[in-house]
Design an enzyme around this catalytic site. Structure first.
Site, PDB file in Angstrom:
ATOM      1  N   TYR A 167       0.842  -1.205   0.000  1.00 31.73           N
ATOM      2  CA  TYR A 167       0.000   0.000   0.000  1.00 31.73           C
ATOM      3  C   TYR A 167       0.879   1.258   0.000  1.00 31.73           C
ATOM      4  O   TYR A 167       0.660   2.192  -0.788  1.00 31.73           O
ATOM      5  CB  TYR A 167      -0.885  -0.058   1.244  1.00 31.73           C
ATOM      6  CG  TYR A 167      -1.678   1.190   1.560  1.00 31.73           C
ATOM      7  CD1 TYR A 167      -2.848   1.476   0.875  1.00 31.73           C
ATOM      8  CD2 TYR A 167      -1.264   2.063   2.580  1.00 31.73           C
ATOM      9  CE1 TYR A 167      -3.591   2.618   1.196  1.00 31.73           C
ATOM     10  CE2 TYR A 167      -2.008   3.195   2.894  1.00 31.73           C
ATOM     11  CZ  TYR A 167      -3.172   3.460   2.195  1.00 31.73           C
ATOM     12  OH  TYR A 167      -3.901   4.583   2.514  1.00 31.73           O
ATOM     13  N   LYS A 171       1.048   4.198  -2.812  1.00 29.49           N
ATOM     14  CA  LYS A 171       0.676   5.595  -2.519  1.00 29.49           C
ATOM     15  C   LYS A 171       1.837   6.537  -2.877  1.00 29.49           C
ATOM     16  O   LYS A 171       1.615   7.650  -3.358  1.00 29.49           O
ATOM     17  CB  LYS A 171       0.284   5.754  -1.041  1.00 29.49           C
ATOM     18  CG  LYS A 171      -1.067   5.123  -0.702  1.00 29.49           C
ATOM     19  CD  LYS A 171      -2.221   5.895  -1.348  1.00 29.49           C
ATOM     20  CE  LYS A 171      -3.580   5.446  -0.890  1.00 29.49           C
ATOM     21  NZ  LYS A 171      -4.694   6.123  -1.546  1.00 29.49           N
TER      22      LYS A 171
HETATM   23  N1  LIG Z   1      -8.760   5.587   6.689  1.00 25.17           N
HETATM   24  C1  LIG Z   1      -7.532   6.091   6.886  1.00 25.17           C
HETATM   25  O1  LIG Z   1      -7.057   6.213   8.021  1.00 25.17           O
HETATM   26  C2  LIG Z   1      -6.695   6.520   5.706  1.00 25.17           C
HETATM   27  C3  LIG Z   1      -5.406   6.994   5.965  1.00 25.17           C
HETATM   28  C4  LIG Z   1      -4.614   7.426   4.904  1.00 25.17           C
HETATM   29  C5  LIG Z   1      -5.135   7.394   3.626  1.00 25.17           C
HETATM   30  N2  LIG Z   1      -6.399   6.920   3.390  1.00 25.17           N
HETATM   31  C6  LIG Z   1      -6.897   6.918   2.009  1.00 25.17           C
HETATM   32  O2  LIG Z   1      -8.165   7.565   1.952  1.00 25.17           O
HETATM   33  C7  LIG Z   1      -8.984   6.948   0.964  1.00 25.17           C
HETATM   34  C8  LIG Z   1     -10.291   6.474   1.600  1.00 25.17           C
HETATM   35  O3  LIG Z   1      -9.966   5.603   2.673  1.00 25.17           O
HETATM   36  P1  LIG Z   1     -11.085   4.779   3.469  1.00 25.17           P
HETATM   37  O4  LIG Z   1     -10.468   4.373   4.740  1.00 25.17           O
HETATM   38  O5  LIG Z   1     -12.369   5.505   3.440  1.00 25.17           O
HETATM   39  O6  LIG Z   1     -11.199   3.491   2.538  1.00 25.17           O
HETATM   40  P2  LIG Z   1     -12.315   2.318   2.555  1.00 25.17           P
HETATM   41  O7  LIG Z   1     -13.237   2.469   3.707  1.00 25.17           O
HETATM   42  O8  LIG Z   1     -11.565   1.058   2.392  1.00 25.17           O
HETATM   43  O9  LIG Z   1     -13.155   2.603   1.220  1.00 25.17           O
HETATM   44  C9  LIG Z   1     -12.503   2.484  -0.012  1.00 25.17           C
HETATM   45  C10 LIG Z   1     -13.428   2.950  -1.117  1.00 25.17           C
HETATM   46  O10 LIG Z   1     -12.754   2.723  -2.380  1.00 25.17           O
HETATM   47  C11 LIG Z   1     -13.628   1.946  -3.209  1.00 25.17           C
HETATM   48  N3  LIG Z   1     -12.888   1.121  -4.142  1.00 25.17           N
HETATM   49  C12 LIG Z   1     -12.075   0.080  -3.851  1.00 25.17           C
HETATM   50  N4  LIG Z   1     -11.637  -0.487  -4.976  1.00 25.17           N
HETATM   51  C13 LIG Z   1     -12.190   0.230  -6.013  1.00 25.17           C
HETATM   52  C14 LIG Z   1     -12.149   0.130  -7.418  1.00 25.17           C
HETATM   53  N5  LIG Z   1     -11.450  -0.823  -8.025  1.00 25.17           N
HETATM   54  N6  LIG Z   1     -12.854   1.017  -8.162  1.00 25.17           N
HETATM   55  C15 LIG Z   1     -13.583   1.998  -7.572  1.00 25.17           C
HETATM   56  N7  LIG Z   1     -13.670   2.134  -6.234  1.00 25.17           N
HETATM   57  C16 LIG Z   1     -12.987   1.256  -5.467  1.00 25.17           C
HETATM   58  C17 LIG Z   1     -14.451   1.113  -2.239  1.00 25.17           C
HETATM   59  O11 LIG Z   1     -15.630   0.620  -2.873  1.00 25.17           O
HETATM   60  P3  LIG Z   1     -16.369  -0.752  -2.362  1.00 25.17           P
HETATM   61  O12 LIG Z   1     -17.120  -0.399  -1.114  1.00 25.17           O
HETATM   62  O13 LIG Z   1     -17.295  -1.101  -3.464  1.00 25.17           O
HETATM   63  O14 LIG Z   1     -15.273  -1.764  -2.138  1.00 25.17           O
HETATM   64  C18 LIG Z   1     -14.733   2.163  -1.160  1.00 25.17           C
HETATM   65  O15 LIG Z   1     -15.773   3.028  -1.575  1.00 25.17           O
HETATM   66  C19 LIG Z   1      -8.149   5.820   0.374  1.00 25.17           C
HETATM   67  O16 LIG Z   1      -7.507   6.253  -0.788  1.00 25.17           O
HETATM   68  C20 LIG Z   1      -7.145   5.515   1.472  1.00 25.17           C
HETATM   69  O17 LIG Z   1      -5.970   4.931   0.988  1.00 25.17           O
HETATM   70  C21 LIG Z   1      -7.195   6.473   4.404  1.00 25.17           C
END
Ligand SMILES: NC(=O)c1ccc[n+]([C@@H]2O[C@H](COP(=O)([O-])OP(=O)(O)OC[C@H]3O[C@@H](n4cnc5c(N)ncnc54)[C@H](OP(=O)(O)O)[C@@H]3O)[C@@H](O)[C@H]2O)c1
Length: 271
Positions: A167, A171
């Protein structure tokens, strides 16, 4: 009417964007992902006429291409913002170091890396290329990617952050890709900016074992050393409010082009 195209709006941080942006009826929000499931969720939780959900998968180039024909008339052929929020982190690789993963199952490590690359890097690159004609017609011309502090090599080096290697690598690659987009499109007024949302509770450790949680707790201790004010995860709503504030503040003229910043601001810590 300011327009926003957002990926991964089905859950997590992603669902917070349509929720907050659509509060202003002048904004038009288009969310990309599973249309049937997300439409249902939007109807139950938001039910606002300025939210549109369109089917597309970042790993399927043709579905992205097809989505443009549906999206363009909704936003009258001009797009102000892309928020590339969708992301993938693997349950298998998020609890162990890269050497342990390689020892456990080298083939699986390879597949894991490729999956991270397909979604977190190549999918976004296709998305930006496919939607660039609409962005060039837009007013704001802002293309935002959700990145991660895991992509900060200085942080990982200084605090020995060993988890989530595939990951983190993907990124970091996407940060580099945004710089390349900046190099090509800055002269046409397009801002590319990558933003870390902080540590947000979106249920990523819900099914972790006790041993896996030990690894997460160890990482949390490193985070606290790095940022003594860091105490706990935030909610998607808090993260989205901060990210939107940064998106509105950032401009090419003030030096944000191709940058990778914290939700707390340019030059601030990730947590
Ligand atoms: N949460 C954190 O602490 C954190 C920290 C740093 C960075 N981030 C970044 O912030 C963003 C959102 O994080 P999150 O925690 O909300 O992630 P999450 O809860 O895992 O949700 C991921 C989203 O991406 C969608 N997705 C996955 N594969 C896809 C594909 N092939 N095509 C289109 N959509 C797809 C998922 O859809 P489905 O529901 O259909 O699978 C879901 O809507 C990500 O880029 C993550 O890397 C998060």
């Amino acid at each position: 009417m300011p327009s926003y195209l957002i990926t991964g709006v089905s859950r997590g941080i992603g669902f917070g964007f349509p929720r907050q942006i659509s509060e202003d009826p002048n904004n038009v929000v288009v969310g990309l992902r599973d249309k049937t499931a997300t439409d249902k969720k939007v109807l139950v939780e938001l039910n606002r006429p300025n939210i549109h959900i369109v089917q597309a998968d970042l790993t399927d180039y043709e579905s992205l291409k097809k989505s443009v024909d549906i999206v363009a008339p909704i936003i009258n052929g001009s797009l102000d913002h892309i928020i590339a929020n969708a992301g993938y982190i693997s349950k298998w690789s998020q609890y162990s170091g890269i050497g342990v993963l390689g020892e456990m199952d080298p083939k699986r490590l390879e597949e894991d890396m490729l999956e991270c690359f397909k979604i977190n890097v190549i999918g976004n690159i296709h998305l930006f290329n496919i939607y660039m004609p609409l962005i060039l017609e837009g007013h704001a011309k802002k293309v935002i990617t959700l990145s991660s502090g895991h992509a900060d090599n200085e942080l990982a080096r200084g605090f020995k952050l060993l988890l989530s290697a595939p990951y983190a690598v993907s990124k970091a690659a996407m940060n580099a890709a945004a710089v390349k987009f900046h190099a090509q499109y800055a002269d046409q007024g397009v801002l590319f900016l990558n933003i870390c949302p902080g540590f947000v509770d979106t249920g990523m450790y819900d099914d972790a074992t006790e041993e896996q949680m030990k690894a997460v707790t160890g990482q949390g201790a490193a985070f606290r050393k790095y940022s003594p004010s860091f105490s706990a995860t935030t909610t998607p709503e808090e993260a989205v409010a901060k990210i939107l504030a940064q998106i509105h503040l950032a401009s090419l003229e003030t030096g944000y082009g191709g940058d990778f910043i914290s939700h707390r601001g340019k030059g601030e810590k990730w947590l």
